[in-house]
Design a protein around this motif. Structure first.
Motif, short mmCIF file in Angstrom:
data_model
loop_
_atom_site.label_atom_id
_atom_site.label_comp_id
_atom_site.label_asym_id
_atom_site.label_seq_id
_atom_site.Cartn_x
_atom_site.Cartn_y
_atom_site.Cartn_z
N VAL A 16 0.82 -1.22 0.00
CA VAL A 16 0.00 0.00 0.00
C VAL A 16 0.85 1.27 0.00
O VAL A 16 0.33 2.37 0.21
CB VAL A 16 -1.00 0.02 1.19
CG1 VAL A 16 -1.92 -1.18 1.14
CG2 VAL A 16 -0.29 0.11 2.53
N HIS A 17 2.15 1.14 -0.29
CA HIS A 17 3.02 2.32 -0.20
C HIS A 17 4.16 2.26 -1.22
O HIS A 17 5.25 1.81 -0.91
CB HIS A 17 3.56 2.42 1.23
CG HIS A 17 4.28 3.70 1.51
ND1 HIS A 17 4.66 4.08 2.79
CD2 HIS A 17 4.70 4.70 0.70
CE1 HIS A 17 5.27 5.23 2.75
NE2 HIS A 17 5.32 5.63 1.48
N VAL A 18 3.87 2.69 -2.45
CA VAL A 18 4.93 2.77 -3.47
C VAL A 18 4.87 4.13 -4.18
O VAL A 18 3.82 4.75 -4.26
CB VAL A 18 4.80 1.64 -4.53
CG1 VAL A 18 4.70 0.26 -3.88
CG2 VAL A 18 3.63 1.86 -5.48
N HIS A 19 6.04 4.56 -4.68
CA HIS A 19 6.16 5.81 -5.45
C HIS A 19 6.66 5.45 -6.84
O HIS A 19 7.79 4.99 -6.99
CB HIS A 19 7.16 6.75 -4.79
CG HIS A 19 6.83 7.14 -3.38
ND1 HIS A 19 6.17 8.31 -3.08
CD2 HIS A 19 7.06 6.53 -2.19
CE1 HIS A 19 6.01 8.41 -1.75
NE2 HIS A 19 6.54 7.34 -1.19
N PHE A 20 5.82 5.63 -7.87
CA PHE A 20 6.22 5.27 -9.23
C PHE A 20 6.62 6.48 -10.09
O PHE A 20 6.99 6.32 -11.24
CB PHE A 20 5.12 4.45 -9.92
CG PHE A 20 5.10 2.99 -9.50
CD1 PHE A 20 6.07 2.46 -8.66
CD2 PHE A 20 4.09 2.15 -9.96
CE1 PHE A 20 6.05 1.12 -8.28
CE2 PHE A 20 4.06 0.80 -9.59
CZ PHE A 20 5.03 0.29 -8.76
N PHE A 101 -6.39 8.07 0.40
CA PHE A 101 -5.79 9.40 0.41
C PHE A 101 -4.47 9.40 1.16
O PHE A 101 -4.26 8.60 2.08
CB PHE A 101 -6.76 10.43 1.02
CG PHE A 101 -7.80 10.83 0.04
CD1 PHE A 101 -7.60 11.90 -0.82
CD2 PHE A 101 -8.98 10.09 -0.09
CE1 PHE A 101 -8.54 12.24 -1.77
CE2 PHE A 101 -9.93 10.43 -1.03
CZ PHE A 101 -9.72 11.51 -1.88
N LYS A 102 -3.60 10.32 0.73
CA LYS A 102 -2.30 10.48 1.39
C LYS A 102 -2.20 11.89 1.93
O LYS A 102 -2.46 12.85 1.23
CB LYS A 102 -1.17 10.25 0.37
CG LYS A 102 0.24 10.65 0.85
CD LYS A 102 0.77 9.73 1.91
CE LYS A 102 2.20 10.07 2.33
NZ LYS A 102 3.22 9.51 1.46
N CYS A 103 -1.84 11.96 3.19
CA CYS A 103 -1.66 13.25 3.85
C CYS A 103 -0.24 13.34 4.37
O CYS A 103 0.19 12.50 5.16
CB CYS A 103 -2.67 13.34 4.99
SG CYS A 103 -2.44 14.76 6.05
N LEU A 192 1.89 5.39 8.05
CA LEU A 192 2.93 4.90 7.13
C LEU A 192 4.27 4.78 7.86
O LEU A 192 4.50 5.45 8.88
CB LEU A 192 3.07 5.88 5.96
CG LEU A 192 1.80 6.06 5.11
CD1 LEU A 192 1.88 7.36 4.31
CD2 LEU A 192 1.61 4.87 4.18
N HIS A 193 5.12 3.98 7.32
CA HIS A 193 6.53 3.82 7.75
C HIS A 193 6.80 4.12 9.23
O HIS A 193 7.48 5.08 9.56
CB HIS A 193 7.49 4.58 6.85
CG HIS A 193 7.13 5.99 6.45
ND1 HIS A 193 6.62 6.91 7.32
CD2 HIS A 193 7.23 6.62 5.25
CE1 HIS A 193 6.42 8.03 6.67
NE2 HIS A 193 6.77 7.89 5.42
N ILE A 194 6.29 3.24 10.09
CA ILE A 194 6.60 3.34 11.52
C ILE A 194 8.06 2.91 11.69
O ILE A 194 8.44 1.81 11.30
CB ILE A 194 5.65 2.46 12.34
CG1 ILE A 194 4.21 3.00 12.21
CG2 ILE A 194 6.09 2.39 13.82
CD1 ILE A 194 3.15 2.11 12.83
N THR A 265 6.59 -1.27 1.41
CA THR A 265 8.02 -1.04 1.08
C THR A 265 8.42 0.43 1.10
O THR A 265 9.59 0.73 1.24
CB THR A 265 8.37 -1.59 -0.31
OG1 THR A 265 7.62 -0.89 -1.30
CG2 THR A 265 8.12 -3.09 -0.37
N ASP A 266 7.47 1.37 0.90
CA ASP A 266 7.86 2.76 0.61
C ASP A 266 8.87 2.77 -0.55
O ASP A 266 9.89 3.46 -0.49
CB ASP A 266 8.43 3.46 1.85
CG ASP A 266 8.47 4.98 1.68
OD1 ASP A 266 8.03 5.48 0.63
OD2 ASP A 266 8.94 5.66 2.61
N HIS A 267 8.58 1.96 -1.56
CA HIS A 267 9.41 1.91 -2.78
C HIS A 267 9.60 3.34 -3.31
O HIS A 267 8.66 3.95 -3.81
CB HIS A 267 8.68 1.03 -3.81
CG HIS A 267 9.37 0.89 -5.13
ND1 HIS A 267 10.31 -0.08 -5.38
CD2 HIS A 267 9.23 1.58 -6.29
CE1 HIS A 267 10.73 0.01 -6.63
NE2 HIS A 267 10.09 1.02 -7.21
ZN ZN Z 1 6.57 7.09 0.86
#
Ligand code: ZN
Ligand code: DOR
Ligand code: ZN
Length: 430
Positions: A16-20, A101-103, A192-194, A265-267
């Motif tokens: 649920v956490h990737v940056h393309f 949504f992303k905040c 996200l990303h604890i 992953t926070d790819h």
């Molecule tokens: Zn991220």
């Protein structure tokens, strides 16, 4: 017919956490390369972040992203941005098909404005009416950014500075604030990303109060710690930062007992040039994670740090539940999508940045030996990776999950809401 004797057939990972990076930063990644990395890594569904250029902050930008995503190998959800200045766009984003949504409560790549508490309250109210989950980069980072700029200007590089300049209190405060707003509005949220042990307390407290809150951590916070800064230099720079060994230990514990719900992953790919900086603060934050997540986590399973059941819960079931994809994705059962990672649990490989399919050919896990690798990936019954090779023709096979996503409108779950509802009904009666 596929011979899977001696192999594990797992539900494909849902990340649920990737940056393309497309549109705007396609020198770092695009939908074809990013989704190829997912297919190679055993990930069958990704949720993609809105800090592209332009950011995904209105219906028109969401439609542009849907267009870019048409070449995806894997299924996907799209995040809409929720910021100070686009509250009027949220309904439009939902109508256009935003899946979550992303905040950004703190500044990060893309320089998107963090909403004030007042704007967050309004946004939570709007989004909660539709039941979609709000994922938060829960960290107020202005003070830290200033401190880092001073360090960069002074050419200071010490790893200890990195850690000390980012005390976990900013995350603790942000998690607590987000949880209070979620409790008040009935919004569903995801942290996200604890990265620190300290964040686990406000997360657990919110869960105990009945807030619909989930949390993720990422492999870098599990497999790296402050002792790796000297060896890895600017490659290790990620936001939030990798912290102490005691934090990693607490995160492993939280994965096992369910305090943290899932792995993502926070790819976050950047080019080798952007990452290779003499002063750590000048490097872009993050690195690709899609192709290393499953091998690293399966190695932990092989070492007995986690059971395979834990891994399936963390990588597929929990994200499917939290983001409304249950029961279609995230498990292997009649009626479920055949989104599958076939894993060879004994296969050994060495992680090499050069062989990543991501355009960001940099990884802090370079040279690491892993045991357990996804050897085939199927999305809705079709091979997108076969025998460690990408099936090139499946670019375009990926579909947005909008049709199957079911997010029931949450019931008011707190006293404040109950009082408000009561007041309204009394007013109606009078
Ligand atoms: Zn991220
Ligand atoms: O390390 C990071 N990279 N953290 C973020 O929050 C953003 C991400 C990116 O987009 O590069
Ligand atoms: Zn973030």
């Amino acid at each position: 017919r596929l011979d899977v004797s001696g192999k594990l057939v797992l539900p494909g990972a849902i990340d649920v956490h990737v940056h393309f990076r497309e549109p705007g930063y396609t020198h770092k990644e695009d939908w074809q390369t990013g989704s190829a990395a997912a297919a190679m890594g055993g990930t069958t569904t990704v949720f993609e972040m809105p800090n592209t250029n332009p950011p995904t902050r209105s219906a028109a930008e969401l439609r542009a992203k849907q267009e870019a995503a048409r070449k995806s190998h894997v299924d996907f959800g799209l995040y809409g941005l929720f910021a100070e200045d686009n509250l009027d766009e949220l309904e439009g984003l939902i109508a256009a098909g935003a899946n979550a949504f992303k905040c950004f409560m703190g500044n990060t790549f893309g320089n998107l404005p963090s909403p004030s508490t007042g704007a967050m309250l309004e946004g939570f109210e709007i989004i909660s009416r539709h039941g979609l989950r709000i994922s938060l980069h829960a960290e107020e980072a202005t003070i830290m950014a200033r401190r880092q700029e001073r360090l960069a200007a002074a050419g200071r590089n010490a790893p200890l500075d990195h850690l000390l300049s980012r005390p976990a209190i900013v995350a603790v405060e942000a998690v607590g604030r987000a949880a209070a707003l979620a409790e008040w509005t009935g919004a569903r949220i995801h942290i996200l990303h604890i990265s620190s042990a300290a964040e686990l307390r406000p997360l657990a407290e919110a869960k105990a109060r009945g807030v619909d809150i989930t949390g993720e951590t990422c492999p870098c916070y599990l497999f790296l710690n402050s002792t790796d800064y000297a060896r890895l230099g600017s490659v290790i720079r990620v936001n939030p930062p990798v912290r102490e060994a005691s934090d990693s230990a607490a995160l492993w514990h939280a994965l096992r007992n369910g305090a943290i719900d899932m792995i993502a992953t926070d790819h976050a790919p950047h080019t080798p040039e952007e990452k290779a900086q003499a002063v750590i603060w000048r490097a872009d934050c993050g690195f690709p994670g899609l192709e290393t997540q499953m091998p690293l986590m399966l190695t932990a399973v092989a070492e007995g740090r986690l059971t395979i059941e834990d891994y399936v819960r963390l990588s597929a079931e929990a994200p499917a539940c939290a983001f409304g994809l249950w029961p279609v994705k995230g498990r292997i059962a009649p009626g479920a999508h055949a989104d599958i990672a076939v894993v060879d649990p004994r296969r050994r490989e060495t992680i090499r940045a050069a062989s990543l399919h991501s355009r960001g050919k940099v990884t802090p896990f370079e040279g690491r030996e892993v045991t357990g690798v996804p050897i085939h990936t199927l999305v809705r019954g079709r091979f997108v990776q076969r025998d460690r090779r990408l099936v090139a023709e499946t670019a375009g096979w990926g579909r947005q999950v909008t049709e199957i996503q079911r997010m029931p409108t949450p019931a008011p779950r707190n006293e404040a809401l109950a009082i408000r509802a009561l007041t309204a009904s009394l007013r109606g009666a009078a």
